[in-house]
Design a protein around this motif. Sequence first.
Motif, PDB file in Angstrom:
ATOM      1  N   TYR A  98       5.212  -3.346  58.420  1.00  0.00           N
ATOM      2  CA  TYR A  98       5.455  -2.121  58.120  1.00  0.00           C
ATOM      3  C   TYR A  98       3.911  -1.715  57.430  1.00  0.00           C
ATOM      4  O   TYR A  98       3.692  -0.503  57.819  1.00  0.00           O
ATOM      5  N   LEU A  99       3.515  -2.349  56.670  1.00  0.00           N
ATOM      6  CA  LEU A  99       2.202  -2.119  55.929  1.00  0.00           C
ATOM      7  C   LEU A  99       1.020  -1.566  56.994  1.00  0.00           C
ATOM      8  O   LEU A  99       0.317  -0.869  56.749  1.00  0.00           O
TER       9      LEU A  99
ATOM     10  N   ASP B  84       3.640   3.824  61.003  1.00  0.00           N
ATOM     11  CA  ASP B  84       5.045   4.688  60.838  1.00  0.00           C
ATOM     12  C   ASP B  84       4.939   5.807  60.186  1.00  0.00           C
ATOM     13  O   ASP B  84       4.021   5.832  59.334  1.00  0.00           O
ATOM     14  N   LYS B  85       5.534   6.684  60.930  1.00  0.00           N
ATOM     15  CA  LYS B  85       5.300   8.166  60.213  1.00  0.00           C
ATOM     16  C   LYS B  85       6.807   8.505  59.280  1.00  0.00           C
ATOM     17  O   LYS B  85       7.096   9.388  59.015  1.00  0.00           O
TER      18      LYS B  85
ATOM     19  N   ASN C  58       4.016   4.670  50.953  1.00  0.00           N
ATOM     20  CA  ASN C  58       4.803   5.849  50.969  1.00  0.00           C
ATOM     21  C   ASN C  58       4.476   7.099  50.316  1.00  0.00           C
ATOM     22  O   ASN C  58       4.717   8.081  50.635  1.00  0.00           O
ATOM     23  N   LYS C  59       3.980   6.664  49.116  1.00  0.00           N
ATOM     24  CA  LYS C  59       3.452   7.744  48.331  1.00  0.00           C
ATOM     25  C   LYS C  59       2.415   8.432  48.799  1.00  0.00           C
ATOM     26  O   LYS C  59       2.503   9.791  48.756  1.00  0.00           O
ATOM     27  N   LEU C  60       1.490   7.756  49.453  1.00  0.00           N
ATOM     28  CA  LEU C  60       0.342   8.623  49.947  1.00  0.00           C
ATOM     29  C   LEU C  60       0.968   9.444  51.189  1.00  0.00           C
ATOM     30  O   LEU C  60       0.358  10.418  51.485  1.00  0.00           O
ATOM     31  N   TYR C  61       1.717   8.780  51.999  1.00  0.00           N
ATOM     32  CA  TYR C  61       2.231   9.620  53.008  1.00  0.00           C
ATOM     33  C   TYR C  61       2.843  10.914  52.595  1.00  0.00           C
ATOM     34  O   TYR C  61       2.919  11.962  53.215  1.00  0.00           O
ATOM     35  N   GLU C  62       3.841  10.771  51.686  1.00  0.00           N
ATOM     36  CA  GLU C  62       4.596  11.814  51.210  1.00  0.00           C
ATOM     37  C   GLU C  62       3.614  13.122  50.710  1.00  0.00           C
ATOM     38  O   GLU C  62       3.682  14.136  50.952  1.00  0.00           O
ATOM     39  N   LEU C  63       2.449  12.419  49.978  1.00  0.00           N
ATOM     40  CA  LEU C  63       1.561  13.413  49.474  1.00  0.00           C
ATOM     41  C   LEU C  63       0.685  14.073  50.730  1.00  0.00           C
ATOM     42  O   LEU C  63       0.526  15.361  50.531  1.00  0.00           O
ATOM     43  N   SER C  64       0.407  13.287  51.627  1.00  0.00           N
ATOM     44  CA  SER C  64      -0.383  14.026  52.881  1.00  0.00           C
ATOM     45  C   SER C  64       0.543  14.947  53.345  1.00  0.00           C
ATOM     46  O   SER C  64      -0.024  15.643  54.000  1.00  0.00           O
TER      47      SER C  64
END
Length: 161
Positions: A59-60, A64-65, A135-141
């Motif tokens: 996963y890391l 994955d989007k 996950n946090k970086l994805y949400e912020l992006s």
Amino acid sequence: MNKQEINKNKEQVLTNKMDVGTREFNEFQAILLNKSKERSSERKKMIELMALKFKMEDYLNSKDKHSKLVGDFLKAYLNAFEIRQNKFAHYIGVKPSNLSKLIKGERSLNHELALVFGTIFGNDPMLWLDIQNKNKLYELSKTKRKEIKKYSLDDLINNVG
């Protein structure tokens, strides 16, 4: 490699294609199943731990989007070893409601719990934190995309002063 060595190697590997549903395939599958049943409980536990760790690492490393929560992986561990959430919460000294919030993604994983999870499940605590950070970086992006795009090194260099 001489002809004798090549023939010896052919005897040691599966060289012919086996179609699903054939007698040979079914016999091969039965052999594998019997071998897996012969494993000790310790061996099965080790294999399960490795499989779950690989899923986390996959996963890391994936692009994955969509996010998989730390709690999703924790639930997978608990399910694999048939550990109830309440029992686990009490064991690690956390209120069951707080553990439930962590599993649902309503609460963040802290460094101490990452150490505890790493110790219990035999993996690197950073693995747990890295999943949360991904996950946090994805949400912020997603939410800050426009704000973030205004930054560039060229702009910084050319507009200083």
